[in-house]
Design a protein around this motif. Structure first.
Motif, PDB file in Angstrom:
ATOM      1  N   VAL A  23       0.990  -1.421   0.027  1.00 56.66           N
ATOM      2  CA  VAL A  23      -0.079   0.023  -0.060  1.00 56.66           C
ATOM      3  C   VAL A  23       0.941   1.344   0.092  1.00 56.66           C
ATOM      4  N   ALA A  24       1.736   1.456   0.920  1.00 56.09           N
ATOM      5  CA  ALA A  24       2.822   2.297   0.997  1.00 56.09           C
ATOM      6  C   ALA A  24       3.741   2.600  -0.413  1.00 56.09           C
ATOM      7  N   LEU A  25       3.994   1.335  -0.980  1.00 56.63           N
ATOM      8  CA  LEU A  25       4.860   1.682  -2.193  1.00 56.63           C
ATOM      9  C   LEU A  25       4.073   1.873  -3.565  1.00 56.63           C
ATOM     10  N   LEU A  26       2.442   1.592  -3.739  1.00 56.89           N
ATOM     11  CA  LEU A  26       1.510   2.012  -4.463  1.00 56.89           C
ATOM     12  C   LEU A  26       1.367   3.383  -4.561  1.00 56.89           C
ATOM     13  N   ALA A  27       1.343   4.041  -3.252  1.00 54.99           N
ATOM     14  CA  ALA A  27       1.093   5.580  -2.981  1.00 54.99           C
ATOM     15  C   ALA A  27       2.287   6.333  -3.787  1.00 54.99           C
ATOM     16  N   ALA A  28       3.298   5.679  -3.507  1.00 51.57           N
ATOM     17  CA  ALA A  28       4.536   6.248  -4.377  1.00 51.57           C
ATOM     18  C   ALA A  28       4.515   6.132  -5.722  1.00 51.57           C
ATOM     19  N   VAL A  29       4.203   4.976  -6.105  1.00 53.68           N
ATOM     20  CA  VAL A  29       4.258   4.699  -7.779  1.00 53.68           C
ATOM     21  C   VAL A  29       3.120   5.687  -8.224  1.00 53.68           C
ATOM     22  N   THR A  30       2.034   5.512  -7.582  1.00 57.92           N
ATOM     23  CA  THR A  30       0.872   6.295  -8.406  1.00 57.92           C
ATOM     24  C   THR A  30       0.903   7.798  -8.374  1.00 57.92           C
ATOM     25  N   ALA A  31       1.890   8.266  -7.479  1.00 60.38           N
ATOM     26  CA  ALA A  31       2.222   9.675  -7.320  1.00 60.38           C
ATOM     27  C   ALA A  31       3.222  10.154  -8.202  1.00 60.38           C
ATOM     28  N   ALA A  32       3.810   9.329  -9.126  1.00 62.95           N
ATOM     29  CA  ALA A  32       4.961   9.684  -9.792  1.00 62.95           C
ATOM     30  C   ALA A  32       4.589  10.501 -11.146  1.00 62.95           C
ATOM     31  N   GLY A  33       5.314  11.397 -11.488  1.00 63.09           N
ATOM     32  CA  GLY A  33       4.890  12.323 -12.595  1.00 63.09           C
ATOM     33  C   GLY A  33       4.980  11.832 -14.024  1.00 63.09           C
ATOM     34  N   PRO A  34       4.952  12.712 -14.836  1.00 64.02           N
ATOM     35  CA  PRO A  34       5.293  12.094 -16.391  1.00 64.02           C
ATOM     36  C   PRO A  34       6.542  11.482 -16.513  1.00 64.02           C
ATOM     37  N   ASP A  35       7.687  11.894 -15.994  1.00 67.13           N
ATOM     38  CA  ASP A  35       9.004  11.508 -15.996  1.00 67.13           C
ATOM     39  C   ASP A  35       9.108  10.026 -15.465  1.00 67.13           C
ATOM     40  N   ARG A  36       8.060   9.411 -14.585  1.00 72.19           N
ATOM     41  CA  ARG A  36       8.019   8.128 -14.077  1.00 72.19           C
ATOM     42  C   ARG A  36       9.138   8.122 -13.023  1.00 72.19           C
ATOM     43  N   ARG A  37       9.608   8.943 -12.572  1.00 74.48           N
ATOM     44  CA  ARG A  37      10.400   8.860 -11.444  1.00 74.48           C
ATOM     45  C   ARG A  37       9.689   8.700 -10.033  1.00 74.48           C
ATOM     46  N   VAL A  38      10.106   7.660  -9.480  1.00 74.99           N
ATOM     47  CA  VAL A  38       9.056   7.317  -8.364  1.00 74.99           C
ATOM     48  C   VAL A  38      10.486   7.539  -7.110  1.00 74.99           C
ATOM     49  N   GLU A  39      10.297   8.542  -6.275  1.00 74.20           N
ATOM     50  CA  GLU A  39      11.400   8.981  -5.086  1.00 74.20           C
ATOM     51  C   GLU A  39      10.862   8.450  -4.040  1.00 74.20           C
ATOM     52  N   LEU A  40      11.376   7.398  -3.257  1.00 75.01           N
ATOM     53  CA  LEU A  40      10.729   6.918  -1.882  1.00 75.01           C
ATOM     54  C   LEU A  40      11.136   7.734  -0.965  1.00 75.01           C
ATOM     55  N   THR A  41      10.425   7.830   0.056  1.00 73.37           N
ATOM     56  CA  THR A  41      10.880   8.423   1.431  1.00 73.37           C
ATOM     57  C   THR A  41      11.534   7.323   2.141  1.00 73.37           C
ATOM     58  N   GLY A  42      11.761   7.789   3.419  1.00 72.51           N
ATOM     59  CA  GLY A  42      12.655   6.914   4.368  1.00 72.51           C
ATOM     60  C   GLY A  42      11.519   5.722   4.594  1.00 72.51           C
ATOM     61  N   ASP A  43      10.285   5.912   4.889  1.00 73.68           N
ATOM     62  CA  ASP A  43       9.624   5.165   5.464  1.00 73.68           C
ATOM     63  C   ASP A  43       9.138   4.312   4.019  1.00 73.68           C
ATOM     64  N   GLN A  44       8.899   4.654   2.953  1.00 71.13           N
ATOM     65  CA  GLN A  44       8.666   3.814   1.934  1.00 71.13           C
ATOM     66  C   GLN A  44       9.883   2.965   1.416  1.00 71.13           C
ATOM     67  N   GLU A  45      11.300   3.445   1.730  1.00 73.73           N
ATOM     68  CA  GLU A  45      12.257   2.811   1.328  1.00 73.73           C
ATOM     69  C   GLU A  45      12.411   1.453   2.237  1.00 73.73           C
ATOM     70  N   GLN A  46      12.145   1.648   3.434  1.00 72.96           N
ATOM     71  CA  GLN A  46      11.873   0.550   4.479  1.00 72.96           C
ATOM     72  C   GLN A  46      10.869  -0.453   4.070  1.00 72.96           C
ATOM     73  N   ALA A  47       9.778   0.076   3.300  1.00 72.22           N
ATOM     74  CA  ALA A  47       8.638  -0.714   3.067  1.00 72.22           C
ATOM     75  C   ALA A  47       9.221  -1.491   1.820  1.00 72.22           C
ATOM     76  N   ALA A  48      10.078  -0.991   0.882  1.00 70.66           N
ATOM     77  CA  ALA A  48      10.590  -1.571  -0.359  1.00 70.66           C
ATOM     78  C   ALA A  48      11.334  -2.558   0.099  1.00 70.66           C
ATOM     79  N   ALA A  49      12.433  -2.398   1.145  1.00 72.35           N
ATOM     80  CA  ALA A  49      13.347  -3.486   1.340  1.00 72.35           C
ATOM     81  C   ALA A  49      12.508  -4.721   1.711  1.00 72.35           C
TER      82      ALA A  49
END
Length: 238
Positions: free
Chosen positions: A176-202
């Motif tokens: 859910v946390a990573l989906l929020a990051a992915v869906t917030a990406a702009g036209p350049d498709r860069r998904v920049e994770l916050t610290g909490d999101q990066e922990q979720a990614a790990a």
């Protein structure tokens, strides 16, 4: 009524290869077997009650159609060996680039159809009553998936299905946390994770590497973890 919602899926070669390879021959054969039986054809495999091969193939097809462009590009790469430029870029807080992640509008009912198919296939492996023909079909599918010298076993065919289903089911608070990051990406498709999101990614990638190597030899599983993600979601040495 459908229950379609964004589902996190990775542009990970192991998952995509397993998922794409399900169609031919396994799902195509199951589909045709069901169609032949309904048409009253002779010498047709008898599938166990409740296993609708046509429905399983259609469910897979709808999931495939829901895949975004980046994951479709990965299929072309697997088939042709050609690299494609499209795709998300998932970046950690220090700029580390993770495996691309995508939001795909997948219907839960379609995933459940594949889960039910997996249950039937496992019963065939256990040689339960009424599953002899499905077991035979899995044996023959293994010959198609493997090579002349090294055909796959029925167990390997079912492990392929199990791995694909496991990744489709990797949905929890981390996704859910990573989906929020992915869906917030702009036209350049860069998904920049916050610290909490990066922990979720790990945590997510740790579960992913376990899922995509399930049923594979221990050495292959260990190598995949070491080379692709390391123990913390990043390649060793990163």
């Amino acid at each position: 009524m459908t229950d379609t919602a964004p589902r996190l899926l990775p542009a990970h070669e192991s998952f995509l290869a397993d998922f794409f390879d399900l169609e031919e021959p396994l799902l195509i054969w199951l589909d045709q077997t069901t169609r032949d039986a309904r048409a009253g054809a002779d010498d047709v495999y008898t599938l166990p009650p409740g296993l609708d091969g046509e429905a399983a193939h259609e469910a897979w097809g709808r999931i495939f159609e829901a895949l975004p462009e980046g994951l479709r590009d990965e299929r072309r790469t697997l088939l042709t060996g050609e690299e494609h430029a499209t795709g998300n870029m998932v970046l950690g807080t220090d700029g580390y680039e993770y495996t691309p992640l995508y939001a795909a509008p997948v219907d839960q009912a379609d995933v459940e159809v594949l889960v039910a198919l997996l249950d039937h296939c496992r019963k065939a492996l256990a040689r339960e009553t009424g599953y002899a023909d499905l077991r035979s079909l899995l044996d023959q599918a293994g010959e198609q998936y493997g090579t002349d010298r090294t055909p796959e076993t029925a167990e390997q065919v079912v492990a392929r299905l199990a791995r694909a289903v496991a990744v489709l089911q990797l949905q929890d608070d981390d996704t859910v946390a990573l989906l929020a990051a992915v869906t917030a990406a702009g036209p350049d498709r860069r998904v920049e994770l916050t610290g909490d999101q990066e922990q979720a990614a790990a945590r997510y990638f740790d579960r992913l590497i376990t899922a995509v190597t399930e049923g594979k030899p221990p050495v292959e599983r260990a190598l995949a973890r070491f080379v692709e993600f390391g123990d913390t979601g990043r390649p060793s040495g990163a």
